[in-house]
Design a protein around this motif. Structure first.
Motif, short mmCIF file in Angstrom:
data_model
loop_
_atom_site.label_atom_id
_atom_site.label_comp_id
_atom_site.label_asym_id
_atom_site.label_seq_id
_atom_site.Cartn_x
_atom_site.Cartn_y
_atom_site.Cartn_z
N ALA A 14 14.09 42.60 -59.05
CA ALA A 14 12.75 42.09 -59.39
C ALA A 14 11.73 42.43 -58.30
CB ALA A 14 12.81 40.58 -59.58
N ILE A 15 10.51 42.68 -58.76
CA ILE A 15 9.38 42.89 -57.86
C ILE A 15 8.37 41.80 -58.24
CG2 ILE A 15 7.59 44.50 -57.13
CD1 ILE A 15 9.33 46.74 -58.45
N LEU A 16 8.25 40.79 -57.41
CA LEU A 16 7.42 39.64 -57.78
C LEU A 16 5.95 39.87 -57.42
CD1 LEU A 16 9.89 36.87 -56.67
CD2 LEU A 16 8.97 37.13 -58.98
N ASN A 17 5.09 39.56 -58.37
CA ASN A 17 3.65 39.71 -58.13
C ASN A 17 2.94 38.43 -58.54
OD1 ASN A 17 0.94 40.62 -59.89
ND2 ASN A 17 1.06 41.41 -57.82
N LEU A 18 2.31 37.81 -57.54
CA LEU A 18 1.48 36.63 -57.83
C LEU A 18 0.18 37.12 -58.44
CD1 LEU A 18 0.65 33.64 -57.56
CD2 LEU A 18 -0.06 34.16 -55.22
N LEU A 19 -0.13 36.69 -59.65
CA LEU A 19 -1.33 37.21 -60.32
C LEU A 19 -2.60 36.78 -59.61
CD1 LEU A 19 -0.06 36.69 -63.95
CD2 LEU A 19 -0.62 38.89 -62.88
N GLY A 20 -3.51 37.73 -59.46
CA GLY A 20 -4.78 37.44 -58.78
C GLY A 20 -5.33 38.74 -58.25
N GLU A 21 -6.65 38.90 -58.29
CA GLU A 21 -7.26 40.11 -57.74
C GLU A 21 -8.75 39.84 -57.55
OE1 GLU A 21 -7.03 43.34 -60.76
OE2 GLU A 21 -6.48 41.75 -62.12
N HIS A 22 -9.37 40.72 -56.78
CA HIS A 22 -10.83 40.71 -56.59
C HIS A 22 -11.40 39.39 -56.08
CE1 HIS A 22 -11.01 44.73 -57.96
NE2 HIS A 22 -10.51 44.43 -59.14
N TYR A 23 -10.86 38.90 -54.99
CA TYR A 23 -11.50 37.76 -54.34
C TYR A 23 -12.66 38.28 -53.50
CZ TYR A 23 -7.42 35.01 -55.54
OH TYR A 23 -6.43 34.37 -56.23
N HIS A 24 -13.80 37.62 -53.66
CA HIS A 24 -14.96 38.03 -52.85
C HIS A 24 -15.19 37.07 -51.68
CE1 HIS A 24 -15.97 41.37 -55.45
NE2 HIS A 24 -15.59 40.58 -56.45
N GLU A 25 -14.43 35.99 -51.66
CA GLU A 25 -14.50 35.04 -50.56
C GLU A 25 -13.17 35.06 -49.82
OE1 GLU A 25 -17.16 33.24 -49.90
OE2 GLU A 25 -18.28 33.85 -51.71
N ARG A 26 -13.25 34.92 -48.52
CA ARG A 26 -12.03 35.00 -47.73
C ARG A 26 -11.00 33.92 -48.11
NH1 ARG A 26 -10.64 36.81 -41.73
NH2 ARG A 26 -8.45 36.39 -42.06
N ALA A 27 -11.49 32.73 -48.45
CA ALA A 27 -10.57 31.60 -48.68
C ALA A 27 -9.53 31.94 -49.76
CB ALA A 27 -11.35 30.35 -49.07
N GLY A 28 -9.98 32.52 -50.87
CA GLY A 28 -9.05 32.84 -51.97
C GLY A 28 -8.02 33.87 -51.52
N ALA A 29 -8.48 34.88 -50.79
CA ALA A 29 -7.59 35.94 -50.31
C ALA A 29 -6.55 35.36 -49.34
CB ALA A 29 -8.40 37.05 -49.63
N ASP A 30 -7.02 34.49 -48.44
CA ASP A 30 -6.09 33.89 -47.47
C ASP A 30 -5.06 33.01 -48.18
OD1 ASP A 30 -7.43 35.14 -45.46
OD2 ASP A 30 -8.41 33.34 -44.66
N GLU A 31 -5.55 32.29 -49.20
CA GLU A 31 -4.64 31.40 -49.93
C GLU A 31 -3.52 32.20 -50.61
OE1 GLU A 31 -5.41 28.48 -53.52
OE2 GLU A 31 -7.00 28.38 -52.02
N ASP A 32 -3.87 33.33 -51.24
CA ASP A 32 -2.82 34.12 -51.90
C ASP A 32 -1.91 34.78 -50.87
OD1 ASP A 32 -3.79 33.28 -54.28
OD2 ASP A 32 -4.00 35.27 -55.17
N ALA A 33 -2.47 35.19 -49.74
CA ALA A 33 -1.61 35.75 -48.68
C ALA A 33 -0.64 34.67 -48.19
CB ALA A 33 -2.45 36.30 -47.54
N ASP A 34 -1.13 33.42 -48.04
CA ASP A 34 -0.24 32.31 -47.65
C ASP A 34 0.88 32.16 -48.68
OD1 ASP A 34 -1.89 31.75 -45.53
OD2 ASP A 34 -2.87 30.02 -46.47
N ALA A 35 0.49 32.27 -49.96
CA ALA A 35 1.50 32.09 -51.03
C ALA A 35 2.56 33.19 -50.94
CB ALA A 35 0.82 32.11 -52.39
N TYR A 36 2.14 34.42 -50.61
CA TYR A 36 3.13 35.50 -50.45
C TYR A 36 4.05 35.24 -49.26
CZ TYR A 36 1.64 38.73 -54.09
OH TYR A 36 1.39 39.31 -55.31
N VAL A 37 3.46 34.74 -48.16
CA VAL A 37 4.29 34.45 -46.99
C VAL A 37 5.34 33.39 -47.36
CG1 VAL A 37 4.25 33.36 -44.70
CG2 VAL A 37 2.59 35.16 -45.25
N ALA A 38 4.90 32.36 -48.08
CA ALA A 38 5.84 31.30 -48.49
C ALA A 38 6.90 31.86 -49.44
CB ALA A 38 5.07 30.15 -49.16
N LEU A 39 6.48 32.77 -50.32
CA LEU A 39 7.42 33.36 -51.29
C LEU A 39 8.48 34.19 -50.57
CD1 LEU A 39 8.20 33.96 -54.26
CD2 LEU A 39 6.64 35.92 -54.16
N VAL A 40 8.03 34.98 -49.61
CA VAL A 40 8.96 35.82 -48.85
C VAL A 40 9.96 34.93 -48.09
CG1 VAL A 40 8.99 37.25 -46.77
CG2 VAL A 40 7.45 37.83 -48.64
#
Ligand code: FAD
Length: 281
Positions: free
Chosen positions: A32-58
């Motif tokens: 499996a190649i897991l992908n958290l759905l989400g794209e095109h954040y124009h504010e840093r907060a959303g991008a950081d939040e999804d990066a945090d989610a990837y770190v937790a997933l890993v």
């Protein structure tokens, strides 16, 4: 809650539902190649939040003995905010995935529209060298620049996934006719089997391309894997895996499932009929 029809293409809204799907896939011999759905954040907060989610997933994947890795979209982790935010968040995910505390989780980088190609290639190159190949990059056969990009990528450690390309690009820089894109895909695949020592990832549902990969493997001996999306030709995924080919399913999950599901249904009549049959019971 995700309706049952969409569940064919999306593995639920949470990491737990996605991991349950991965366990079932692994039982069938498919990675499996897991992908958290989400794209095109124009504010840093959303991008950081999804990066945090990837770190937790890993971190979560490292706790379990699963055949699974992750794939991230540059604009999901900050590319629309700035190159620096993208690079910081990617470095966080890759650092966590490769090495720390013995963790070893492969990180794929998806490719978005042509305006992001250079910065994505640069980031991949840096991490491929730094991690000695624990990252992968997607490249698009429809872009006219891709043969040159492949020459640049060939000597690097890491893996490259070849896809036909999902974005509507201008004619000046991209092949737009299906037959021409298919021809470009064949040419790129041939080059990759001949020159990529670390293996090739065939990101396609197209039986003709999968057969070609098998022939090229016979000819050059290069390792390869086939990657397909969740919900698309799943029987073929399991059959290929049973025949000894490495198969990895791209598994999207997360609260932002609707847009992704809608795209899948629109892009192919088979998916629309499948969805309709599910509604009609
Ligand atoms: P197509 O040319 O769409 O179809 C060729 C043949 O494949 C069809 O005639 C049919 O026989 C079979 N087929 C295709 N779809 C179906 C279906 N739904 N049901 C049954 N048979 C079908 N694009 C990007 O631009 N960037 C990315 O990062 C990216 N990552 C991807 C990752 C993975 C794992 C995959 C599979 C695709 C990814 N894509 C990405 C999408 C890709 O660019 C194509 O848009 C998409 O895969 C469709 O092209 P295709 O090669 O599958 O076949």
């Amino acid at each position: 809650m995700i309706p049952p029809i969409a569940n064919n293409f999306v593995a639920g809204e949470t990491p737990e539902t996605a991991i349950t799907h991965v366990e079932e896939l692994n039982r069938q011999g498919v990675g499996a190649i897991l992908n958290l759905l989400g794209e095109h954040y124009h504010e840093r907060a959303g991008a950081d939040e999804d990066a945090d989610a990837y770190v937790a997933l890993v971190e979560e994947l490292a706790e379990r003995d699963l055949d699974a890795c992750v794939s991230v979209k540059p604009s999901q982790i900050g590319l629309d905010v700035s190159d620096e935010v993208f690079e910081e968040n990617l470095a966080r995910i890759v650092d966590c995935a490769s090495g720390a505390d013995g963790r070893d989780c492969f990180v794929w980088i998806d490719m978005e529209d042509h305006e992001t190609t250079d910065v994505t290639l640069d980031a991949y190159e840096r991490h491929a060298v730094e991690t000695d190949g624990d990252v992968g990059l997607c490249v698009q056969a429809n872009l006219k620049r891709t043969p040159d990009d492949l020459e640049r990528l060939a000597p690097l450690p890491g893996k490259v996934r070849l896809v036909k390309g999902a974005y509507d690009e201008p004619k000046s820089i991209a092949h737009t006719k299906k037959a021409r894109v298919d021809e470009a895909y064949r040419d790129c695949l041939g080059y990759m089997f001949e020159h990529f020592e670390g293996g090739v990832a065939v990101g396609s549902h197209d039986p003709a391309m999968i057969d070609l990969a098998s022939d090229l493997h016979e000819e050059f001996g290069t390792d390869y894997e086939v990657q397909m999306l969740m919900g698309v030709r799943e029987d073929a995924q399991v059959e290929l895996a049973a025949s000894g080919v490495e198969v990895n399913q791209y598994v999207p999950y997360g609260a932002k499932w609707f847009q992704y599901f809608y795209r899948r249904v629109r892009e192919r009549k088979e998916n629309a009929l499948f969805a309709l049959r599910a509604v009609l019971g």
